[in-house]
Design a protein around this motif. Structure first.
Motif, PDB file in Angstrom:
ATOM      1  N   MET A   1       0.826  -1.205   0.000  1.00 48.52           N
ATOM      2  CA  MET A   1       0.000   0.000   0.000  1.00 48.52           C
ATOM      3  C   MET A   1       0.864   1.260   0.000  1.00 48.52           C
ATOM      4  SD  MET A   1      -2.942   1.362  -0.152  1.00 48.52           S
ATOM      5  CE  MET A   1      -4.140   0.091   0.274  1.00 48.52           C
ATOM      6  N   GLN A   2       1.922   1.257   0.791  1.00 43.61           N
ATOM      7  CA  GLN A   2       2.799   2.431   0.844  1.00 43.61           C
ATOM      8  C   GLN A   2       3.476   2.676  -0.502  1.00 43.61           C
ATOM      9  OE1 GLN A   2       5.172   1.101   4.163  1.00 43.61           O
ATOM     10  NE2 GLN A   2       4.164   2.513   5.602  1.00 43.61           N
ATOM     11  N   LEU A   3       3.932   1.600  -1.129  1.00 44.03           N
ATOM     12  CA  LEU A   3       4.556   1.759  -2.441  1.00 44.03           C
ATOM     13  C   LEU A   3       3.531   2.253  -3.454  1.00 44.03           C
ATOM     14  CD1 LEU A   3       6.839   1.479  -4.468  1.00 44.03           C
ATOM     15  CD2 LEU A   3       6.259  -0.955  -4.703  1.00 44.03           C
ATOM     16  N   ALA A   4       2.335   1.674  -3.404  1.00 47.09           N
ATOM     17  CA  ALA A   4       1.290   2.061  -4.352  1.00 47.09           C
ATOM     18  C   ALA A   4       0.966   3.548  -4.230  1.00 47.09           C
ATOM     19  CB  ALA A   4       0.040   1.216  -4.119  1.00 47.09           C
ATOM     20  N   ARG A   5       0.841   4.027  -3.003  1.00 45.68           N
ATOM     21  CA  ARG A   5       0.519   5.442  -2.796  1.00 45.68           C
ATOM     22  C   ARG A   5       1.651   6.345  -3.278  1.00 45.68           C
ATOM     23  NH1 ARG A   5      -2.113   5.058   3.325  1.00 45.68           N
ATOM     24  NH2 ARG A   5      -4.202   4.356   2.657  1.00 45.68           N
ATOM     25  N   SER A   6       2.873   5.903  -3.096  1.00 54.68           N
ATOM     26  CA  SER A   6       4.006   6.753  -3.475  1.00 54.68           C
ATOM     27  C   SER A   6       4.146   6.890  -4.989  1.00 54.68           C
ATOM     28  CB  SER A   6       5.306   6.188  -2.885  1.00 54.68           C
ATOM     29  OG  SER A   6       5.663   4.970  -3.525  1.00 54.68           O
ATOM     30  N   ILE A   7       3.603   5.935  -5.735  1.00 52.70           N
ATOM     31  CA  ILE A   7       3.713   6.014  -7.202  1.00 52.70           C
ATOM     32  C   ILE A   7       2.352   6.239  -7.857  1.00 52.70           C
ATOM     33  CG2 ILE A   7       5.801   4.604  -7.270  1.00 52.70           C
ATOM     34  CD1 ILE A   7       4.115   2.212  -8.073  1.00 52.70           C
ATOM     35  N   CYS A   8       1.325   6.504  -7.009  1.00 60.27           N
ATOM     36  CA  CYS A   8      -0.027   6.822  -7.509  1.00 60.27           C
ATOM     37  C   CYS A   8      -0.652   5.663  -8.293  1.00 60.27           C
ATOM     38  CB  CYS A   8      -0.005   8.087  -8.363  1.00 60.27           C
ATOM     39  SG  CYS A   8       0.556   9.550  -7.463  1.00 60.27           S
ATOM     40  N   TYR A   9      -0.474   4.467  -7.768  1.00 59.23           N
ATOM     41  CA  TYR A   9      -1.142   3.288  -8.322  1.00 59.23           C
ATOM     42  C   TYR A   9      -1.927   2.619  -7.203  1.00 59.23           C
ATOM     43  CZ  TYR A   9       1.197   3.205 -12.890  1.00 59.23           C
ATOM     44  OH  TYR A   9       1.610   3.496 -14.161  1.00 59.23           O
ATOM     45  N   SER A  10      -2.801   1.695  -7.560  1.00 65.82           N
ATOM     46  CA  SER A  10      -3.552   0.959  -6.547  1.00 65.82           C
ATOM     47  C   SER A  10      -2.682  -0.144  -5.950  1.00 65.82           C
ATOM     48  CB  SER A  10      -4.810   0.341  -7.160  1.00 65.82           C
ATOM     49  OG  SER A  10      -4.463  -0.656  -8.108  1.00 65.82           O
ATOM     50  N   ARG A  11      -3.052  -0.579  -4.736  1.00 66.85           N
ATOM     51  CA  ARG A  11      -2.307  -1.670  -4.118  1.00 66.85           C
ATOM     52  C   ARG A  11      -2.403  -2.936  -4.958  1.00 66.85           C
ATOM     53  NH1 ARG A  11      -2.368  -6.191  -1.792  1.00 66.85           N
ATOM     54  NH2 ARG A  11      -4.603  -6.403  -2.188  1.00 66.85           N
ATOM     55  N   SER A  12      -3.581  -3.160  -5.589  1.00 67.92           N
ATOM     56  CA  SER A  12      -3.747  -4.364  -6.411  1.00 67.92           C
ATOM     57  C   SER A  12      -2.800  -4.348  -7.612  1.00 67.92           C
ATOM     58  CB  SER A  12      -5.196  -4.494  -6.882  1.00 67.92           C
ATOM     59  OG  SER A  12      -5.572  -3.393  -7.687  1.00 67.92           O
ATOM     60  N   SER A  13      -2.493  -3.159  -8.132  1.00 63.59           N
ATOM     61  CA  SER A  13      -1.542  -3.072  -9.247  1.00 63.59           C
ATOM     62  C   SER A  13      -0.166  -3.552  -8.804  1.00 63.59           C
ATOM     63  CB  SER A  13      -1.450  -1.637  -9.759  1.00 63.59           C
ATOM     64  OG  SER A  13      -2.674  -1.222 -10.334  1.00 63.59           O
ATOM     65  N   VAL A  14       0.234  -3.136  -7.611  1.00 64.93           N
ATOM     66  CA  VAL A  14       1.523  -3.574  -7.076  1.00 64.93           C
ATOM     67  C   VAL A  14       1.500  -5.074  -6.803  1.00 64.93           C
ATOM     68  CG1 VAL A  14       3.138  -3.359  -5.145  1.00 64.93           C
ATOM     69  CG2 VAL A  14       2.043  -1.311  -6.099  1.00 64.93           C
ATOM     70  N   ALA A  15       0.408  -5.542  -6.193  1.00 64.26           N
ATOM     71  CA  ALA A  15       0.297  -6.964  -5.860  1.00 64.26           C
ATOM     72  C   ALA A  15       0.347  -7.825  -7.118  1.00 64.26           C
ATOM     73  CB  ALA A  15      -0.998  -7.222  -5.091  1.00 64.26           C
ATOM     74  N   ASN A  16      -0.388  -7.423  -8.146  1.00 61.09           N
ATOM     75  CA  ASN A  16      -0.394  -8.194  -9.394  1.00 61.09           C
ATOM     76  C   ASN A  16       0.976  -8.181 -10.059  1.00 61.09           C
ATOM     77  OD1 ASN A  16      -3.083  -9.005  -9.294  1.00 61.09           O
ATOM     78  ND2 ASN A  16      -3.820  -7.162 -10.315  1.00 61.09           N
ATOM     79  N   ALA A  17       1.648  -7.041 -10.009  1.00 60.77           N
ATOM     80  CA  ALA A  17       2.985  -6.958 -10.600  1.00 60.77           C
ATOM     81  C   ALA A  17       3.957  -7.877  -9.868  1.00 60.77           C
ATOM     82  CB  ALA A  17       3.487  -5.517 -10.562  1.00 60.77           C
TER      83      ALA A  17
END
Length: 216
Positions: free
Chosen positions: A43-59
């Motif tokens: 979640m922290q990474l997602a917020r820092s790059i303006c993406y959703s947490r699910s985008s980070v999780a899927n990646a």
């Protein structure tokens, strides 16, 4: 960052779909490792790059490699100093090579088919099927129709020749489930008909079978 995350996967020669999938997963594992080393949650990474947490999780599980901008932003956020972006570029190049190889394989298959069709047509024109004895292992609707068309016979004429009803021939050719397949006696009659056919008919038979868009 541990050096094991610094170099990309290498797949010499032909590239398979499983190799592409593994390259995506490997890229995702690198992202997860860099993120964890920086003490960031998804979640922290997602917020820092303006993406959703699910985008980070899927990646991170290789389900979605996303776009290059995602990896560029993620690389900066985890201070990977270009390592993540380079890994993405390497994976993207692998995917491009895979699709290129697939396209080339399809083109080569089309060329092989075209070459075989041209050869059959040439043999038909010269009266030489160029293949010696023509044998059919099991007569299905496709082979039955090809033989009938090669003989230039109507369904009714072909049915009379085989001693069956026209509806039976039509059922074979159109794969009607209610029509029983050719009996052993009929299979033998079809074998004999093909064996006794002249070379032009045999060449037409093979040409019809080898035509990609020929459907029984």
């Amino acid at each position: 960052m541990d050096g094991r995350y610094a170099s990309g996967l290498r797949f010499p020669g032909l590239i398979s779909q499983p190799q592409v999938a593994e390259a995506r997963r490997d890229l995702g594992r690198r992202l997860a490792a860099w993120r964890a080393e920086r003490g960031l949650t998804q979640m922290q990474l997602a917020r820092s790059i303006c993406y959703s947490r699910s985008s980070v999780a899927n990646a991170e599980i290789g389900r979605d490699a996303s776009v290059r901008r995602f990896w560029q932003d993620a690389d900066r956020a985890v201070d990977a100093r270009g390592a993540l972006l380079a890994a993405f570029d390497q994976m993207a190049a692998l995917v491009r090579d895979f699709h290129t190889q697939q396209a080339q394989a399809r083109d080569e298959e089309r060329q092989r088919r075209a070459g075989r069709t041209a050869t059959r047509a040439s043999h038909a024109a010269t009266g030489d099927c160029g293949c010696g004895t023509v044998v059919v292992g099991q007569w299905t609707g496709q082979e039955t129709r090809a033989l009938r068309e090669a003989l230039r016979m109507t369904v009714d004429d072909f049915a009379r020749h085989l001693g069956v009803a026209p509806e039976t021939v039509a059922g074979w050719e159109h794969h009607h489930t209610s029509t029983p397949p050719p009996t052993m006696a009929t299979q033998a009659a079809l074998d004999e008909t093909l064996t006794l056919a002249d070379s032009n008919t045999k060449a037409r038979f093979l040409l019809i079978l080898d035509t990609p868009n020929h459907h029984p």
